[in-house]
Design a protein around this motif. Structure first.
Motif, PDB file in Angstrom:
ATOM      1  N   HIS A  35      -0.303   7.758   6.838  1.00  0.00           N
ATOM      2  CA  HIS A  35       0.961   8.491   6.685  1.00  0.00           C
ATOM      3  C   HIS A  35       1.608   8.267   5.313  1.00  0.00           C
ATOM      4  O   HIS A  35       2.381   9.107   4.859  1.00  0.00           O
ATOM      5  N   ALA A  36       1.308   7.151   4.659  1.00  0.00           N
ATOM      6  CA  ALA A  36       1.863   6.933   3.304  1.00  0.00           C
ATOM      7  C   ALA A  36       1.414   8.059   2.373  1.00  0.00           C
ATOM      8  O   ALA A  36       2.158   8.465   1.473  1.00  0.00           O
ATOM      9  N   VAL A  37       0.225   8.577   2.589  1.00  0.00           N
ATOM     10  CA  VAL A  37      -0.272   9.709   1.797  1.00  0.00           C
ATOM     11  C   VAL A  37       0.208  11.025   2.406  1.00  0.00           C
ATOM     12  O   VAL A  37       0.750  11.891   1.711  1.00  0.00           O
TER      13      VAL A  37
ATOM     14  N   ALA B  36      -1.990  -6.556  -0.070  1.00  0.00           N
ATOM     15  CA  ALA B  36      -2.440  -7.947   0.126  1.00  0.00           C
ATOM     16  C   ALA B  36      -2.559  -8.356   1.588  1.00  0.00           C
ATOM     17  O   ALA B  36      -3.461  -9.115   1.954  1.00  0.00           O
ATOM     18  N   HIS B  37      -1.657  -7.848   2.444  1.00  0.00           N
ATOM     19  CA  HIS B  37      -1.663  -8.373   3.823  1.00  0.00           C
ATOM     20  C   HIS B  37      -2.858  -7.887   4.647  1.00  0.00           C
ATOM     21  O   HIS B  37      -3.065  -8.333   5.767  1.00  0.00           O
ATOM     22  N   LYS B  38      -3.664  -6.988   4.058  1.00  0.00           N
ATOM     23  CA  LYS B  38      -4.872  -6.541   4.761  1.00  0.00           C
ATOM     24  C   LYS B  38      -6.067  -7.435   4.421  1.00  0.00           C
ATOM     25  O   LYS B  38      -7.130  -7.288   4.992  1.00  0.00           O
TER      26      LYS B  38
ATOM     27  N   GLY C  32       0.807  -1.215   0.000  1.00  0.00           N
ATOM     28  CA  GLY C  32       0.000   0.000   0.000  1.00  0.00           C
ATOM     29  C   GLY C  32       0.841   1.267   0.000  1.00  0.00           C
ATOM     30  O   GLY C  32       0.516   2.250  -0.673  1.00  0.00           O
ATOM     31  N   THR C  33       1.915   1.262   0.758  1.00  0.00           N
ATOM     32  CA  THR C  33       2.747   2.467   0.862  1.00  0.00           C
ATOM     33  C   THR C  33       3.292   2.844  -0.510  1.00  0.00           C
ATOM     34  O   THR C  33       3.214   4.009  -0.929  1.00  0.00           O
ATOM     35  N   GLU C  34       3.817   1.847  -1.213  1.00  0.00           N
ATOM     36  CA  GLU C  34       4.371   2.149  -2.538  1.00  0.00           C
ATOM     37  C   GLU C  34       3.268   2.588  -3.510  1.00  0.00           C
ATOM     38  O   GLU C  34       3.456   3.538  -4.282  1.00  0.00           O
TER      39      GLU C  34
ATOM     40  N   THR D 236      -7.892   7.020  -4.582  1.00  0.00           N
ATOM     41  CA  THR D 236      -8.363   6.602  -3.269  1.00  0.00           C
ATOM     42  C   THR D 236      -7.457   5.518  -2.703  1.00  0.00           C
ATOM     43  O   THR D 236      -7.118   4.548  -3.390  1.00  0.00           O
ATOM     44  N   ASP D 237      -7.041   5.715  -1.462  1.00  0.00           N
ATOM     45  CA  ASP D 237      -6.292   4.698  -0.730  1.00  0.00           C
ATOM     46  C   ASP D 237      -7.335   3.722  -0.200  1.00  0.00           C
ATOM     47  O   ASP D 237      -8.053   4.025   0.758  1.00  0.00           O
ATOM     48  N   ALA D 238      -7.440   2.565  -0.860  1.00  0.00           N
ATOM     49  CA  ALA D 238      -8.465   1.588  -0.486  1.00  0.00           C
ATOM     50  C   ALA D 238      -7.840   0.386   0.217  1.00  0.00           C
ATOM     51  O   ALA D 238      -8.391  -0.720   0.197  1.00  0.00           O
ATOM     52  N   VAL D 239      -6.685   0.622   0.846  1.00  0.00           N
ATOM     53  CA  VAL D 239      -5.944  -0.475   1.492  1.00  0.00           C
ATOM     54  C   VAL D 239      -6.810  -1.197   2.528  1.00  0.00           C
ATOM     55  O   VAL D 239      -6.755  -2.417   2.653  1.00  0.00           O
ATOM     56  N   GLN D 240      -7.640  -0.451   3.257  1.00  0.00           N
ATOM     57  CA  GLN D 240      -8.477  -1.092   4.286  1.00  0.00           C
ATOM     58  C   GLN D 240      -9.799  -1.609   3.710  1.00  0.00           C
ATOM     59  O   GLN D 240     -10.511  -2.348   4.386  1.00  0.00           O
TER      60      GLN D 240
HETATM   61  N1  PLP Z   1      -2.937   2.893   3.649  1.00  0.00           N
HETATM   62  C1  PLP Z   1      -3.703   2.457   4.652  1.00  0.00           C
HETATM   63  C2  PLP Z   1      -5.077   3.004   4.824  1.00  0.00           C
HETATM   64  C3  PLP Z   1      -3.227   1.485   5.525  1.00  0.00           C
HETATM   65  O1  PLP Z   1      -3.996   1.053   6.524  1.00  0.00           O
HETATM   66  C4  PLP Z   1      -1.923   0.973   5.335  1.00  0.00           C
HETATM   67  C5  PLP Z   1      -1.337  -0.016   6.279  1.00  0.00           C
HETATM   68  O2  PLP Z   1      -1.517   0.073   7.466  1.00  0.00           O
HETATM   69  C6  PLP Z   1      -1.160   1.453   4.252  1.00  0.00           C
HETATM   70  C7  PLP Z   1      -1.704   2.415   3.429  1.00  0.00           C
HETATM   71  C8  PLP Z   1       0.215   0.937   3.983  1.00  0.00           C
HETATM   72  O3  PLP Z   1       0.146  -0.355   3.428  1.00  0.00           O
HETATM   73  P1  PLP Z   1       1.426  -1.350   3.459  1.00  0.00           P
HETATM   74  O4  PLP Z   1       1.520  -1.853   4.853  1.00  0.00           O
HETATM   75  O5  PLP Z   1       1.076  -2.417   2.492  1.00  0.00           O
HETATM   76  O6  PLP Z   1       2.597  -0.561   3.020  1.00  0.00           O
END
Ligand code: PLP
Length: 395
Positions: A101-103, A200-202, A70-72, A175-179
């Motif tokens: 924080h990645a954003v 993937a790990h989420k 997600g961060t990348e 959109t950050d849809a990681v969650q």
């Molecule tokens: N964005 C959101 C909303 C997250 O919850 C996370 C991880 O906690 C990330 C980005 C970062 O994802 P990754 O752990 O795959 O780098």
């Protein structure tokens, strides 16, 4: 009893994902760029994973770019839109104060490089008002980035409405849809976002694998210099095993999503109701418009980190906010953005349920949290002052 209630931090890999990835760590170890059969088998597996992920999201395979997570994906999305915007003379970006924080850190870097950044306010439940977005967009806006589901309080944003506003104004929407990916229905045909990040790990896949969706007609820019992998958009030998496992995990989530979501929502509501009976506590975020497994409370007079340690002794793995903030006693930036007092933003407890959670576990957690809060308050001078009437309660 041992209960893992920190699924927003990471999830256990599913059996299907582990089984899918093992051959690509063992006998099928080829490099997808190699022309001989072993390499081409890896290449085929990678492309099948891309097709499977695209199918779940209602996307085209060419719209999926594999990343390390997600961060990348977030970094690449923001940096790509910013670079393309700058070339067109547009250097204004809109986002929110409660992004991951990645954003936020990428936005800080872009600000120091000359971009103007507007962070939209969110209401008390963490929702972005579409009208606020509409009035924040300027002539020189090149990007809007709003997360689909918040990682601390689970708030689900009206991303389709926000994307629609951006489309009508000709602004790229990320959109950050990681969650959200794997947990709520997301169909790119209906969603209208130009870019979407996932990890993937989420959703029961492996750590270190993710993807960036980029709508046809747009191109992400490479963050890394090197080979021509991912059609020249992401240099570096692909994580074949990770991509294959990610696709297997996502397929499985999609198959069970409706039933899992119904069950988890009922358990979440049971947990919310139980924790609501603890005096001077408050639910953070909207009661209904949130991820199925997410519960987040602040308890007055309680330090989040101390609460976590007591819960760990009782066999419960939980979080005080986002995992990235763990270990720092900083108040949560998400809760501050909602307008919570710093003390409450430091006393948050996030419980995020897995699909295998049971009603017995929920009832155990309610009792454990109530006992732990009472214990901590009994040792808190600030709490004693409030109880004796010498100081006012916050809640
Ligand atoms: N964005 C959101 C909303 C997250 O919850 C996370 C991880 O906690 C990330 C980005 C970062 O994802 P990754 O752990 O795959 O780098």
């Amino acid at each position: 009893m041992r209960i893992y209630a920190d699924n927003a931090s990471t999830t256990k890999m599913s059996r299907a994902a582990i089984d899918a990835m093992l051959p690509y760590l063992a006998e099928q170890f080829g490099n997808p760029s190699s022309p001989y059969a072993l390499g081409q088998a890896a290449k085929n597996a990678l492309e099948t994973a891309r097709e499977d992920i695209a199918a779940v999201l209602g996307a085209a395979p060419r719209e999926i770019y594999f990343t390390s997570g997600g961060t990348e994906a977030d970094n690449q999305a923001l940096r790509s839109a910013a670079a393309q915007g700058k070339r067109a003379g547009k250097t204004h970006i809109v986002s929110t104060a409660f992004e991951h924080h990645a954003v936020l850190r990428t936005l800080e870097a872009l600000r120091s490089e000359g971009f103007a950044v507007t962070l939209l306010p969110v209401d008390e439940t963490g929702l972005v008002e579409p009208e606020a977005l509409a009035s924040a967009i300027r002539e020189d806006t090149c990007l809007v980035s709003v997360m689909a589901a918040n990682n601390e309080i689970g708030t689900l944003q009206p991303v389709d409405e926000l994307a629609d506003i951006c489309r009508r104004r000709g602004v790229v929407f990320h959109t950050d849809a990681v969650q959200a990916v794997g947990h709520v229905e997301l169909d790119m045909r209906a969603l209208g976002a130009d870019m979407l990040s996932a990890s993937a790990h989420k959703f029961h896949g492996p750590k270190g694998a993710g993807f960036l969706y980029v709508r046809k007609g747009r191109m992400p820019e490479s963050l890394l210099l090197g080979g021509a992998q991912e059609r020249g958009r992401r240099a570096g030998t692909e994580n074949v095993a990770g991509a294959v496992a990610m696709a297997a995990a996502l397929r499985e989530c999609a198959e069970h999503r409706e039933a899992d979501s119904r069950r988890l929502t009922a358990l979440r509501d049971r947990l919310t109701e139980g924790l609501s009976s603890i005096p001077h506590g408050i639910l953070n975020g909207d009661a209904q418009r949130r991820l199925p497994g997410n519960v987040n409370f602040s308890f007055e007079g309680v330090e989040g980190e101390a609460l976590l340690l007591l819960l760990d002794e009782k066999g419960i793995s939980a979080s005080a906010g986002s995992a990235c903030a763990a270990g720092s006693l900083q108040p949560s930036h998400v809760l501050l953005a909602l307008g919570r007092a710093p003390e409450l933003a430091r006393g948050a407890l996030r419980l995020t349920l897995g699909e295998d959670a049971t009603a017995q576990e929920i009832d155990y957690m309610i009792r454990a949290v109530r006992d732990a809060v009472e214990t901590l308050r009994a040792h808190s001078p600030a709490w004693q002052e409030r109880m004796s009437g010498r100081a006012a309660f916050l809640l």
